[in-house]
Enzyme design. Structure first.
Site, PDB file in Angstrom:
ATOM      1  N   LYS A  57      60.652 -38.124  -1.858  1.00 35.26           N
ATOM      2  CA  LYS A  57      59.231 -37.880  -2.142  1.00 35.26           C
ATOM      3  C   LYS A  57      59.106 -37.393  -3.570  1.00 35.26           C
ATOM      4  O   LYS A  57      60.021 -36.768  -4.092  1.00 35.26           O
ATOM      5  CB  LYS A  57      58.652 -36.816  -1.186  1.00 35.26           C
ATOM      6  CG  LYS A  57      57.171 -36.966  -0.969  1.00 35.26           C
ATOM      7  CD  LYS A  57      56.871 -38.136  -0.053  1.00 35.26           C
ATOM      8  CE  LYS A  57      55.416 -38.318   0.239  1.00 35.26           C
ATOM      9  NZ  LYS A  57      55.216 -39.235   1.374  1.00 35.26           N
TER      10      LYS A  57
HETATM   11  P1  NAD Z   1      44.122 -40.729   0.316  1.00 36.06           P
HETATM   12  O1  NAD Z   1      44.162 -39.979  -0.956  1.00 36.06           O
HETATM   13  O2  NAD Z   1      43.864 -42.193   0.276  1.00 36.06           O
HETATM   14  O3  NAD Z   1      43.032 -40.085   1.311  1.00 36.06           O
HETATM   15  C1  NAD Z   1      43.012 -38.730   1.632  1.00 36.06           C
HETATM   16  C2  NAD Z   1      41.676 -38.419   2.282  1.00 36.06           C
HETATM   17  O4  NAD Z   1      41.665 -37.066   2.714  1.00 36.06           O
HETATM   18  C3  NAD Z   1      40.484 -38.580   1.352  1.00 36.06           C
HETATM   19  O5  NAD Z   1      39.378 -39.081   2.087  1.00 36.06           O
HETATM   20  C4  NAD Z   1      40.217 -37.149   0.903  1.00 36.06           C
HETATM   21  O6  NAD Z   1      38.873 -36.952   0.471  1.00 36.06           O
HETATM   22  C5  NAD Z   1      40.505 -36.418   2.191  1.00 36.06           C
HETATM   23  N1  NAD Z   1      40.784 -34.996   2.008  1.00 36.06           N
HETATM   24  C6  NAD Z   1      41.525 -34.403   1.033  1.00 36.06           C
HETATM   25  N2  NAD Z   1      41.506 -33.073   1.203  1.00 36.06           N
HETATM   26  C7  NAD Z   1      40.753 -32.830   2.308  1.00 36.06           C
HETATM   27  C8  NAD Z   1      40.354 -31.655   2.999  1.00 36.06           C
HETATM   28  N3  NAD Z   1      40.734 -30.441   2.571  1.00 36.06           N
HETATM   29  N4  NAD Z   1      39.602 -31.768   4.111  1.00 36.06           N
HETATM   30  C9  NAD Z   1      39.214 -32.982   4.553  1.00 36.06           C
HETATM   31  N5  NAD Z   1      39.545 -34.129   3.946  1.00 36.06           N
HETATM   32  C10 NAD Z   1      40.297 -34.051   2.831  1.00 36.06           C
HETATM   33  O7  NAD Z   1      45.498 -40.394   1.040  1.00 36.06           O
HETATM   34  P2  NAD Z   1      46.211 -41.226   2.191  1.00 36.06           P
HETATM   35  O8  NAD Z   1      47.188 -42.166   1.546  1.00 36.06           O
HETATM   36  O9  NAD Z   1      45.224 -41.728   3.159  1.00 36.06           O
HETATM   37  O10 NAD Z   1      47.105 -40.071   2.845  1.00 36.06           O
HETATM   38  C11 NAD Z   1      46.567 -39.183   3.805  1.00 36.06           C
HETATM   39  C12 NAD Z   1      47.722 -38.506   4.534  1.00 36.06           C
HETATM   40  O11 NAD Z   1      48.531 -39.517   5.140  1.00 36.06           O
HETATM   41  C13 NAD Z   1      48.666 -37.691   3.650  1.00 36.06           C
HETATM   42  O12 NAD Z   1      49.167 -36.607   4.407  1.00 36.06           O
HETATM   43  C14 NAD Z   1      49.799 -38.671   3.362  1.00 36.06           C
HETATM   44  O13 NAD Z   1      51.013 -38.024   3.035  1.00 36.06           O
HETATM   45  C15 NAD Z   1      49.870 -39.376   4.716  1.00 36.06           C
HETATM   46  N6  NAD Z   1      50.522 -40.687   4.667  1.00 36.06           N
HETATM   47  C16 NAD Z   1      50.048 -41.689   3.858  1.00 36.06           C
HETATM   48  C17 NAD Z   1      50.692 -42.925   3.865  1.00 36.06           C
HETATM   49  C18 NAD Z   1      50.182 -44.080   3.044  1.00 36.06           C
HETATM   50  O14 NAD Z   1      50.736 -45.189   3.181  1.00 36.06           O
HETATM   51  N7  NAD Z   1      49.155 -43.931   2.237  1.00 36.06           N
HETATM   52  C19 NAD Z   1      51.836 -43.132   4.658  1.00 36.06           C
HETATM   53  C20 NAD Z   1      52.255 -42.087   5.500  1.00 36.06           C
HETATM   54  C21 NAD Z   1      51.603 -40.873   5.498  1.00 36.06           C
END
Ligand code: NAD
Length: 447
Positions: free
Chosen positions: A138
């Site tokens: 990471k």
């Molecule tokens: P992203 O940046 O596309 O979206 C994150 C979302 O969460 C946004 O809508 C943001 O406004 C919202 N957010 C941020 N802080 C917040 C808060 N305090 N309260 C409520 N909403 C809040 O990110 P993503 O890629 O969708 O990732 C989201 C989660 O999923 C993370 O934990 C990431 O590690 C995990 N994840 C992502 C992937 C991937 O392929 N993108 C894969 C596995 C895990």
């Protein structure tokens, strides 16, 4: 891991194992304190439960918990104003025994060595659970991406890539999108690395646009994986998806796909939230209209078809399935008692603390853990990497079918491993840990 000796000294890693020596208080370093962070505490507690469950030998515990390789970089970026600002970035590789390392790169104000170490650990066990030939990694840069222009983010991503290039490579460590990074940032990383070696190296990252060697289906892979997992778990519980009330915290890459696809399957999305606030409507929110509103206004606030609610408060809205898909440590000892759901499915990494796990377990609310539920992202990343290495291009249907099979198979294995305790997290972690422990023991100690 305790660092304080009984005599006020510090534990010290000597040739004969752990010993306690008196050290100058000002220079004393507690072993393992490099990784200290709330998220590493959460990941370590989960690791320990699984290690206890499978009776992992002591000599393997520290080796399979702490990361093998960590890089911290400080570097300058020219702002649009002409001023130069210093940023700190990280890349942590958790285990090197399973193959190249693999993991996302995030831009967020809370990025730290300890956070990356925890997320890298989860990546190792996520890959092992899905049988992917990778160890976990990471990385990220500590910054507030909402306050940077596109040009500033490009310069930051390119310089970060150059800074971590000594330890990355298509057969060493492969990047991917995470919070606030996507196809655009992956293109810049791929270009920067390729420029430095003099040829195109698409396999240095996954989550690229298809035209640059990306795969069909990667953009929605994590969210689709969550949905496939929910389908498999609901089939096990003999529940229908149609008619279920769902709350999704986070309307980004993962959350938006989950909300949209569950609605298409007949579920009612009664609550959503992004960083600026939440929305609630017990009759269901029209997710397609919401995503259009978000595309035009950046945030979901101001959407007509629902009432405003706090972004954390939304977690307590009555529903059948709660999907935290925003960020870590959202369900804690403070609010776990107030959740009004029958099932938690972790779209985000590390959204539930160990204290919350204990409360939910007592309340009979099962948790589908992150290392299973959100593993669709790295699974399709593996497909992308494999296509890149073999110079192949699979169809969207091919990717979707393979992903669905992989997620259903992994979910069934976790549910089958866990007939007794109802603790799906420890079941998933244990399957994965056994695999990594076996590989580690077989490779033995060098030299
Ligand atoms: P992203 O940046 O596309 O979206 C994150 C979302 O969460 C946004 O809508 C943001 O406004 C919202 N957010 C941020 N802080 C917040 C808060 N305090 N309260 C409520 N909403 C809040 O990110 P993503 O890629 O969708 O990732 C989201 C989660 O999923 C993370 O934990 C990431 O590690 C995990 N994840 C992502 C992937 C991937 O392929 N993108 C894969 C596995 C895990």
């Amino acid at each position: 891991m305790s660092g304080e000796g009984d005599d006020g000294g510090r534990e010290h890693r000597g040739s004969g194992g752990w010993e306690t020596v008196l050290t100058d208080e000002a220079y004393a370093v507690t072993p393992g304190s490099e990784w200290r962070s709330e998220l590493y505490r959460v990941a370590s507690a989960q690791f320990t439960r699984a290690a206890d469950a499978i009776g992992l030998p002591d000599d393997l515990r520290e080796r399979l918990q702490e990361p093998r390789r960590s890089l911290v970089v400080n570097f300058p970026v020219r702002r649009d104003s002409g001023e130069v600002e210093e940023f700190t970035g990280y890349r942590v590789q958790h285990t090197l025994v399973m193959g190249p390392t693999k993991g996302g790169i995030r831009l967020a104000p809370g990025v730290s060595l300890g956070e990356c170490a925890a997320l890298a650990m989860w990546m190792t066990y996520k890959c092992a659970l899905l049988g992917l030939p990778f160890g976990g990694a990471k990385g990220g840069v500590r910054c507030d991406p909402n306050r940077l222009s596109a040009g500033e983010i490009e310069r930051l991503m390119r310089r970060y890539t150059a800074e971590i290039s000594p330890i990355i490579g298509p057969d060493r460590d492969i990047g991917a999108p995470d919070m606030a990074t996507g196809e655009r940032e992956m293109s810049w990383i791929m270009d920067t690395y390729s420029q430095s070696v003099g040829q195109a190296v698409p396999e240095i990252v996954t989550g690229k646009p298809v035209v640059l060697g990306g795969t069909e289906g990667r953009r929605t892979a994590t969210g689709m994986g969550v949905v496939f997992t929910i389908e498999a778990v609901l089939a096990h519980l003999e529940w229908e998806v149609a008619g279920k009330k769902v709350v999704v915290q986070g309307v980004g890459n993962v959350g938006a796909t989950v909300a949209l696809e569950l609605q298409r399957r007949g579920a009612k999305i009664v609550g959503v939230a992004d960083v600026a606030g939440g929305l609630h409507n017990d009759d269901g929110i029209d997710i397609e209209a919401l995503l259009e509103h978000q595309a035009q206004n950046r945030f979901i606030r101001g959407f007509d078809g629902a009432d405003e609610i706090g972004k954390t408060e939304v977690l307590e809205a009555p529903c059948d399935i709660l999907v935290p898909a925003a960020l870590e440590c959202q369900i804690t000892g403070e609010n776990a008692g107030a959740l009004d759901t029958k099932l938690v499915v972790e779209g985000a990494n590390g959204p539930t603390t160990p204290e919350a796990d204990a409360i939910l377990s007592r309340r009979g609310i099962p948790v589908v853990p992150d290392i299973l539920a959100n593993s669709g992202g790295v699974t399709v990343s593996y497909y992308e990497w494999a296509q890149g290495v073999q110079r192949e291009q699979w169809s969207a249907d091919d990717v979707a079918e393979r992903l669905e099979l992989a997620m259903h198979d992994a979910t069934k294995r976790v549910l089958a491993a866990n007939n007794h305790s109802g603790d799906w997290r420890t079941a998933a972690f244990s399957i994965a840990l056994e695999r990594v422990a076996q590989a580690s023991a077989l490779r033995a100690i060098y030299p």
